[in-house]
Design a protein around this motif. Sequence first.
Motif, mmCIF file in Angstrom:
data_model
loop_
_atom_site.group_PDB
_atom_site.id
_atom_site.type_symbol
_atom_site.label_atom_id
_atom_site.label_comp_id
_atom_site.label_asym_id
_atom_site.label_seq_id
_atom_site.Cartn_x
_atom_site.Cartn_y
_atom_site.Cartn_z
ATOM 1 N N PRO A 1 0.823 -1.203 0.000
ATOM 2 C CA PRO A 1 0.000 0.000 0.000
ATOM 3 C C PRO A 1 0.866 1.266 0.000
ATOM 4 C CG PRO A 1 0.155 -0.877 2.217
ATOM 5 C CD PRO A 1 0.917 -1.828 1.336
ATOM 6 N N VAL A 2 0.477 2.234 -0.805
ATOM 7 C CA VAL A 2 1.254 3.472 -0.940
ATOM 8 C C VAL A 2 1.116 4.365 0.286
ATOM 9 C CG1 VAL A 2 1.386 5.622 -2.258
ATOM 10 C CG2 VAL A 2 1.235 3.436 -3.459
ATOM 11 N N ALA A 3 -0.055 4.358 0.904
ATOM 12 C CA ALA A 3 -0.312 5.253 2.035
ATOM 13 C C ALA A 3 0.746 5.103 3.122
ATOM 14 C CB ALA A 3 -1.695 4.977 2.614
ATOM 15 N N GLU A 4 1.280 6.251 3.532
ATOM 16 C CA GLU A 4 2.263 6.382 4.606
ATOM 17 C C GLU A 4 3.654 5.880 4.238
ATOM 18 O OE1 GLU A 4 0.827 4.946 8.351
ATOM 19 O OE2 GLU A 4 -1.110 5.954 8.141
ATOM 20 N N ARG A 5 3.843 5.418 3.026
ATOM 21 C CA ARG A 5 5.207 5.055 2.612
ATOM 22 C C ARG A 5 6.006 6.319 2.300
ATOM 23 N NH1 ARG A 5 6.377 -0.282 1.778
ATOM 24 N NH2 ARG A 5 4.637 -1.671 1.278
ATOM 25 N N SER A 6 7.281 6.264 2.618
ATOM 26 C CA SER A 6 8.206 7.356 2.301
ATOM 27 C C SER A 6 8.858 7.039 0.961
ATOM 28 C CB SER A 6 9.265 7.476 3.408
ATOM 29 O OG SER A 6 10.250 8.415 3.050
ATOM 30 N N LEU A 7 8.487 7.781 -0.082
ATOM 31 C CA LEU A 7 8.939 7.485 -1.437
ATOM 32 C C LEU A 7 9.713 8.652 -2.029
ATOM 33 C CD1 LEU A 7 5.678 5.832 -2.838
ATOM 34 C CD2 LEU A 7 7.715 4.680 -1.937
ATOM 35 N N LEU A 8 10.789 8.327 -2.734
ATOM 36 C CA LEU A 8 11.608 9.329 -3.391
ATOM 37 C C LEU A 8 11.366 9.282 -4.900
ATOM 38 C CD1 LEU A 8 13.827 11.499 -3.356
ATOM 39 C CD2 LEU A 8 15.517 9.648 -3.563
ATOM 40 N N ASP A 9 10.975 10.414 -5.455
ATOM 41 C CA ASP A 9 10.748 10.569 -6.897
ATOM 42 C C ASP A 9 12.018 11.191 -7.497
ATOM 43 O OD1 ASP A 9 9.846 11.076 -9.442
ATOM 44 O OD2 ASP A 9 8.183 12.373 -8.844
ATOM 45 N N ILE A 10 12.807 10.359 -8.160
ATOM 46 C CA ILE A 10 14.089 10.801 -8.717
ATOM 47 C C ILE A 10 13.862 11.311 -10.137
ATOM 48 C CG2 ILE A 10 16.421 10.072 -9.380
ATOM 49 C CD1 ILE A 10 16.240 7.939 -7.178
ATOM 50 N N GLY A 11 14.107 12.615 -10.337
ATOM 51 C CA GLY A 11 13.772 13.250 -11.604
ATOM 52 C C GLY A 11 12.303 13.628 -11.620
ATOM 53 N N CYS A 12 11.883 14.349 -10.589
ATOM 54 C CA CYS A 12 10.458 14.590 -10.341
ATOM 55 C C CYS A 12 9.817 15.558 -11.313
ATOM 56 C CB CYS A 12 10.251 15.090 -8.902
ATOM 57 S SG CYS A 12 11.007 16.696 -8.563
ATOM 58 N N GLY A 13 10.619 16.332 -12.066
ATOM 59 C CA GLY A 13 10.031 17.311 -12.967
ATOM 60 C C GLY A 13 9.147 18.281 -12.204
ATOM 61 N N SER A 14 8.002 18.601 -12.786
ATOM 62 C CA SER A 14 7.123 19.606 -12.180
ATOM 63 C C SER A 14 6.178 19.020 -11.131
ATOM 64 C CB SER A 14 6.309 20.312 -13.266
ATOM 65 O OG SER A 14 5.538 19.372 -14.000
ATOM 66 N N GLY A 15 6.330 17.735 -10.801
ATOM 67 C CA GLY A 15 5.610 17.172 -9.675
ATOM 68 C C GLY A 15 4.354 16.381 -10.012
#
Length: 223
Positions: A13-27
């Motif tokens: 499940p994604v909820a409450e996970r700490s995730l890093l978006d590498i090359g996030c662009g404009s979000g």
Amino acid sequence: MDSLALILEAFDPVAERSLLDIGCGSGTLARALAARGATVTGIDPNPAAVAAARHAVPTGRFAVAGAEALPFASASFDGAIVLNALHHVPDAPAALAEAARIVRPGAAILVIEPLAEGSYFTALRLIEDEITVRRAAQAALAAAIAAGRFACQRDITFARRESFASVDEFLRRVLAVDPARAEAVRDRRAQIEAILSDVAESDPERGFALVQPLRAQVLRNRP
């Protein structure tokens, strides 16, 4: 199948996970993850993109940084995502090593990369020929897996089909990724139109469509 569906499945499940978006662009991805309850951090070397991401995701944390030198402590994230970005990194092996460093042992790193094939790629080559960098990204992934840095949990290729109402809409999409392409777009407009006429599929609702194959690999960081 699409990129977001793969990402949500990989980190379910994604909820409450700490995730890093590498090359996030404009979000765009960061906003989708935050809306589903993830704690999102993003990095991008482009200050304007990072500013846009901060505006799009007020609850996120963003930094101007390159993927080869992430400004975070080791083992500080539940997972990392590199979406359509590895081929833009000058040193892909270093970026993969950094991704391995900052996620916790056993955590997933999802890399989704466009392949050097498909009608979208053919049209883009007139503006920016990415064949070398796309192949280099695939080679870096293969080498990291072969060296035992990661275990590859899943490897899937799928097609992204994008529809456009006009050539101008396609070119706006291309320039949004990299405004530095403006000169090539201006100088090669007639050639671009000719290529699109040859390779694009008809789309009765919008105009035309282009297909870009992507390869997604779910990598598990070695404990």
